[in-house]
Design a protein around this motif. Structure first.
Motif: not given
Length: 206
Positions: A155-176
């Motif tokens: 549950k904690a890993y799922i929450d972290e993935t949604r709260q931090y990792v997927l937003p990181l992916l969106r930012k990386v997409k904008n940058k690259y």
């Protein structure tokens, strides 16, 4: 009993051959160093630890990521944190060392775990090597967490993935934006696995 689909020796040989053909010198140095330092370490799944960075590197190469510094960072990303190796000992260039440094999670004096996590994910964007390594790292970890993580950790890993990792992916997409196709595949894989496990956990609780 391990769960790895692929042989660590075959992956090692594949990466070495690929890197040799393209003269990826950072990758070749990182490959040998990572195997030496992770020797004897095991994952919770029962696999030799080296399977993790090797699988990540093969995943990156199959997606068309042939950047020498990114692959080297992938191979070394857990060495400092898990093998008691100083950053200066890494046999690679400063760009790779910086990527590994950013991948190494630490809680600084006066920080809460949440504050440290926010800082950690924000700083990953300072390095292309670190940002892509984190996304591929999470992609592999969510693929292997079922059966090895407790329900609470899932549950904690799922929450972290949604709260931090997927937003990181969106930012990386904008940058690259030129890497959008690769990032789509990583997002598709992560969300599919996370959503499936989350649904199963909720169903079990009903």
């Amino acid at each position: 009993m391990g769960t790895s689909v692929f042989s660590s020796e075959k992956m090692y040989t594949y990466i070495k051959g690929f890197a040799s053909g393209l003269e990826m010198h950072q990758t070749l140095r990182a490959l040998a160093f990572a195997r030496e330092k992770h020797n004897g370490q095991m994952r919770k799944s029962g696999d030799p630890y080296i399977v993790h960075p090797l699988t990540m590197a093969c995943n990156a190469l199959s997606l068309g990521i042939h950047d020498d510094d990114i692959i080297a960072t992938i191979l070394l990303h857990d060495v400092c944190e898990d093998c008691d190796v100083a950053l200066e000992e890494l046999p690679v260039n400063d760009k790779v060392k910086f990527g590994v440094e950013l991948m190494t999670f630490t809680v600084m004096e006066g920080e809460t775990k949440e504050t440290a996590t926010t800082r950690y994910y924000n700083m990953l964007l300072q390095s292309k090597e670190a940002a892509f390594t984190k996304l591929i790292d999470r992609c592999h970890n969510v693929s292997t967490m079922a059966g090895t993580f407790s329900k609470e950790k899932l549950k904690a890993y799922i929450d972290e993935t949604r709260q931090y990792v997927l937003p990181l992916l969106r930012k990386v997409k904008n940058k690259y934006p030129d890497k959008s196709d690769i990032l789509f595949v990583l997002k598709y894989h992560m969300t599919s696995v996370v959503d499936a496990i989350d649904f199963t956990l909720q169903a079990c609780e009903q």
